[in-house]
Design a protein around this motif. Structure first.
Motif, PDB file in Angstrom:
ATOM      1  N   LEU A   2       0.827  -1.200   0.000  1.00 36.77           N
ATOM      2  CA  LEU A   2       0.000   0.000   0.000  1.00 36.77           C
ATOM      3  C   LEU A   2       0.862   1.251   0.000  1.00 36.77           C
ATOM      4  N   ASP A  65      -8.419 -10.191   1.355  1.00 37.55           N
ATOM      5  CA  ASP A  65      -7.381  -9.276   1.837  1.00 37.55           C
ATOM      6  C   ASP A  65      -6.705  -8.561   0.672  1.00 37.55           C
ATOM      7  N   THR A  69      -6.884  -4.529  -0.008  1.00 38.04           N
ATOM      8  CA  THR A  69      -5.631  -3.763  -0.057  1.00 38.04           C
ATOM      9  C   THR A  69      -5.529  -2.976  -1.360  1.00 38.04           C
ATOM     10  N   ARG A  70      -5.813  -3.636  -2.468  1.00 37.34           N
ATOM     11  CA  ARG A  70      -5.743  -2.943  -3.762  1.00 37.34           C
ATOM     12  C   ARG A  70      -6.794  -1.844  -3.856  1.00 37.34           C
ATOM     13  N   LYS A  72      -8.162  -0.103  -1.420  1.00 37.67           N
ATOM     14  CA  LYS A  72      -7.738   1.028  -0.590  1.00 37.67           C
ATOM     15  C   LYS A  72      -6.642   1.835  -1.270  1.00 37.67           C
ATOM     16  N   ALA A  73      -5.689   1.134  -1.866  1.00 40.48           N
ATOM     17  CA  ALA A  73      -4.569   1.817  -2.512  1.00 40.48           C
ATOM     18  C   ALA A  73      -5.045   2.668  -3.681  1.00 40.48           C
TER      19      ALA A  73
END
Length: 147
Positions: A2, A65, A69-70, A72-73
């Protein structure tokens, strides 16, 4: 990972090169979902030797997960770029003749559009992975309902 993408958000060229490469690496689980399912979910003849429920659950959790994560990034980059576009628009309103400012604004808008299109790609990748997961694991594991 991230933090690598957040660093890449600052420049359009850097985002193009690094962020897309980082996203590609982060999408490995989705790119290899068929292989992962074939090697972890047992066929009927091997079902007694492997705990398919636990295996499917672990695969689902790691997939979720990675998706989170992707997501959010990418959304972090979109927010950062949107803020930059808003600031540049305010500056352009004050100084509409500044060609360098106009060029910078267009560049930032292009970066923002690229990031937004990457979010659409992410949705397609996630849908494909979840569909494949459901086809192979539906009898072994039912994921919790997402709110």
């Amino acid at each position: 990972m991230l933090s690598k993408i957040k660093t890449c958000c600052n420049s359009a060229q850097l985002f193009n090169l690094l962020s897309l490469e980082v996203l590609k690496v982060m999408r490995n689980i989705d790119d290899r979902i068929v292989h992962a399912l074939n090697t972890t979910v047992p066929t009927v003849s091997f079902s007694g030797k492997v705990d398919a429920t636990q295996t499917c659950k672990e695969l689902y959790e790691s997939m979720m997960d990675a998706h989170l994560t992707r997501d959010k990034a990418i959304k972090s980059c979109i927010a950062q770029s949107s803020e930059e576009v808003a600031q540049l628009r305010k500056q352009r309103a004050k100084d509409s003749e500044n060609l360098a400012l106009i060029k910078l604004l267009r560049k930032e808008q292009t970066k923002l559009k690229l990031m937004q299109s990457e979010l659409n790609v992410e949705e397609v990748v996630n849908d494909r992975s979840l569909k494949l997961f459901s086809e192979r694991c539906r009898i072994h594991y039912t994921p919790p309902k997402v709110k």
